[in-house]
Design a protein around this motif. Sequence first.
Motif, PDB file in Angstrom:
ATOM      1  N   GLU A  13       0.831  -1.210   0.000  1.00  0.00           N
ATOM      2  CA  GLU A  13       0.000   0.000   0.000  1.00  0.00           C
ATOM      3  C   GLU A  13       0.864   1.259   0.000  1.00  0.00           C
ATOM      4  N   ILE A  14       1.932   1.230   0.779  1.00  0.00           N
ATOM      5  CA  ILE A  14       2.847   2.380   0.828  1.00  0.00           C
ATOM      6  C   ILE A  14       3.536   2.545  -0.519  1.00  0.00           C
ATOM      7  N   GLU A  15       3.961   1.443  -1.117  1.00  0.00           N
ATOM      8  CA  GLU A  15       4.586   1.488  -2.443  1.00  0.00           C
ATOM      9  C   GLU A  15       3.636   2.115  -3.460  1.00  0.00           C
ATOM     10  N   SER A  16       2.389   1.690  -3.468  1.00  0.00           N
ATOM     11  CA  SER A  16       1.391   2.245  -4.401  1.00  0.00           C
ATOM     12  C   SER A  16       1.188   3.732  -4.148  1.00  0.00           C
ATOM     13  N   TRP A  17       1.141   4.117  -2.885  1.00  0.00           N
ATOM     14  CA  TRP A  17       0.961   5.529  -2.531  1.00  0.00           C
ATOM     15  C   TRP A  17       2.137   6.352  -3.044  1.00  0.00           C
ATOM     16  N   ILE A  18       3.363   5.869  -2.797  1.00  0.00           N
ATOM     17  CA  ILE A  18       4.559   6.594  -3.243  1.00  0.00           C
ATOM     18  C   ILE A  18       4.581   6.705  -4.763  1.00  0.00           C
ATOM     19  N   ILE A  19       4.278   5.612  -5.453  1.00  0.00           N
ATOM     20  CA  ILE A  19       4.268   5.621  -6.924  1.00  0.00           C
ATOM     21  C   ILE A  19       3.256   6.630  -7.447  1.00  0.00           C
ATOM     22  N   ALA A  20       2.078   6.645  -6.860  1.00  0.00           N
ATOM     23  CA  ALA A  20       1.040   7.600  -7.303  1.00  0.00           C
ATOM     24  C   ALA A  20       1.503   9.039  -7.104  1.00  0.00           C
ATOM     25  N   ARG A  21       2.153   9.321  -5.971  1.00  0.00           N
ATOM     26  CA  ARG A  21       2.607  10.694  -5.713  1.00  0.00           C
ATOM     27  C   ARG A  21       3.764  11.082  -6.621  1.00  0.00           C
ATOM     28  N   MET A  53       7.271  13.231   1.832  1.00  0.00           N
ATOM     29  CA  MET A  53       7.377  12.522   3.112  1.00  0.00           C
ATOM     30  C   MET A  53       6.376  13.067   4.131  1.00  0.00           C
ATOM     31  N   VAL A  54       6.185  14.366   4.148  1.00  0.00           N
ATOM     32  CA  VAL A  54       5.213  14.964   5.074  1.00  0.00           C
ATOM     33  C   VAL A  54       3.801  14.473   4.731  1.00  0.00           C
ATOM     34  N   GLU A  55       3.477  14.444   3.449  1.00  0.00           N
ATOM     35  CA  GLU A  55       2.167  13.922   3.026  1.00  0.00           C
ATOM     36  C   GLU A  55       2.002  12.468   3.447  1.00  0.00           C
ATOM     37  N   LEU A  56       3.061  11.682   3.279  1.00  0.00           N
ATOM     38  CA  LEU A  56       3.015  10.268   3.665  1.00  0.00           C
ATOM     39  C   LEU A  56       2.804  10.131   5.165  1.00  0.00           C
ATOM     40  N   GLU A  57       3.531  10.911   5.937  1.00  0.00           N
ATOM     41  CA  GLU A  57       3.374  10.879   7.399  1.00  0.00           C
ATOM     42  C   GLU A  57       1.950  11.258   7.797  1.00  0.00           C
ATOM     43  N   ASN A  58       1.368  12.237   7.121  1.00  0.00           N
ATOM     44  CA  ASN A  58      -0.009  12.636   7.411  1.00  0.00           C
ATOM     45  C   ASN A  58      -0.985  11.530   7.027  1.00  0.00           C
ATOM     46  N   TRP A  59      -0.776  10.909   5.860  1.00  0.00           N
ATOM     47  CA  TRP A  59      -1.644   9.821   5.403  1.00  0.00           C
ATOM     48  C   TRP A  59      -1.618   8.660   6.393  1.00  0.00           C
ATOM     49  N   LEU A  60      -0.443   8.385   6.939  1.00  0.00           N
ATOM     50  CA  LEU A  60      -0.286   7.291   7.897  1.00  0.00           C
ATOM     51  C   LEU A  60      -0.649   7.697   9.324  1.00  0.00           C
ATOM     52  N   LEU A  66       9.243  10.415   9.903  1.00  0.00           N
ATOM     53  CA  LEU A  66      10.036   9.294   9.425  1.00  0.00           C
ATOM     54  C   LEU A  66      11.417   9.806   9.030  1.00  0.00           C
ATOM     55  N   PRO A  67      12.445   9.006   9.211  1.00  0.00           N
ATOM     56  CA  PRO A  67      13.765   9.425   8.736  1.00  0.00           C
ATOM     57  C   PRO A  67      13.762   9.529   7.205  1.00  0.00           C
ATOM     58  N   LEU A  68      14.232  10.639   6.680  1.00  0.00           N
ATOM     59  CA  LEU A  68      14.267  10.833   5.223  1.00  0.00           C
ATOM     60  C   LEU A  68      15.113   9.772   4.534  1.00  0.00           C
ATOM     61  N   GLU A  69      16.069   9.211   5.255  1.00  0.00           N
ATOM     62  CA  GLU A  69      16.927   8.181   4.684  1.00  0.00           C
ATOM     63  C   GLU A  69      16.127   6.974   4.199  1.00  0.00           C
ATOM     64  N   LEU A  70      14.986   6.724   4.817  1.00  0.00           N
ATOM     65  CA  LEU A  70      14.165   5.589   4.393  1.00  0.00           C
ATOM     66  C   LEU A  70      13.777   5.716   2.917  1.00  0.00           C
ATOM     67  N   ALA A  80      12.167   1.143  -0.222  1.00  0.00           N
ATOM     68  CA  ALA A  80      11.766   2.259   0.635  1.00  0.00           C
ATOM     69  C   ALA A  80      10.441   1.950   1.311  1.00  0.00           C
ATOM     70  N   ALA A  81       9.494   1.429   0.539  1.00  0.00           N
ATOM     71  CA  ALA A  81       8.170   1.109   1.086  1.00  0.00           C
ATOM     72  C   ALA A  81       8.272   0.047   2.180  1.00  0.00           C
ATOM     73  N   THR A  82       9.131  -0.934   1.969  1.00  0.00           N
ATOM     74  CA  THR A  82       9.323  -1.983   2.977  1.00  0.00           C
ATOM     75  C   THR A  82       9.906  -1.397   4.256  1.00  0.00           C
ATOM     76  N   GLY A  83      10.904  -0.539   4.121  1.00  0.00           N
ATOM     77  CA  GLY A  83      11.511   0.104   5.285  1.00  0.00           C
ATOM     78  C   GLY A  83      10.543   1.019   6.010  1.00  0.00           C
ATOM     79  N   ILE A  84       9.753   1.759   5.247  1.00  0.00           N
ATOM     80  CA  ILE A  84       8.766   2.665   5.846  1.00  0.00           C
ATOM     81  C   ILE A  84       7.703   1.858   6.587  1.00  0.00           C
ATOM     82  N   ALA A  85       7.239   0.762   5.983  1.00  0.00           N
ATOM     83  CA  ALA A  85       6.230  -0.080   6.642  1.00  0.00           C
ATOM     84  C   ALA A  85       6.763  -0.620   7.960  1.00  0.00           C
ATOM     85  N   ALA A  86       8.033  -1.016   7.995  1.00  0.00           N
ATOM     86  CA  ALA A  86       8.627  -1.520   9.239  1.00  0.00           C
ATOM     87  C   ALA A  86       8.715  -0.413  10.286  1.00  0.00           C
TER      88      ALA A  86
END
Length: 100
Positions: A13-21, A53-60, A66-70, A80-86
């Motif tokens: 889901e995070i991967e799809s969200w990132i791809i869409a953005r 990243m701010v939009e993603l943090e708000n969505w979640l 989240l660390p930008l390094e992710l 990235a999506a796997t790391g963010i999900a963890a």
Amino acid sequence: MNSDLIRQASAEEIESWIIARIAEIVNVAPAAVSPDAPFDSFGIDSAKAISLMVELENWLNLPDELPLELLFEAEAIRDAATGIAAAVSDMAAQQGGVRP
């Protein structure tokens, strides 16, 4: 700290969200954004990346950043999506709850 529960999104889901953005930012169809491509291959400047990243943090509904390094240091969007999900799962465990 936000009193609402964190949205526990899957890596997919995070991967799809990132791809869409990313597709929206660079004005291409989402199908043109490969999950195996590194984030920096899309030519997105740092201000737009931070905004993403701010939009993603708000969505979640995250209480912390989240660390930008992710995003920036992952081999590919999928990684990235796997790391963010963890990271989100860890935050949810610390907060004591998740929202589907």
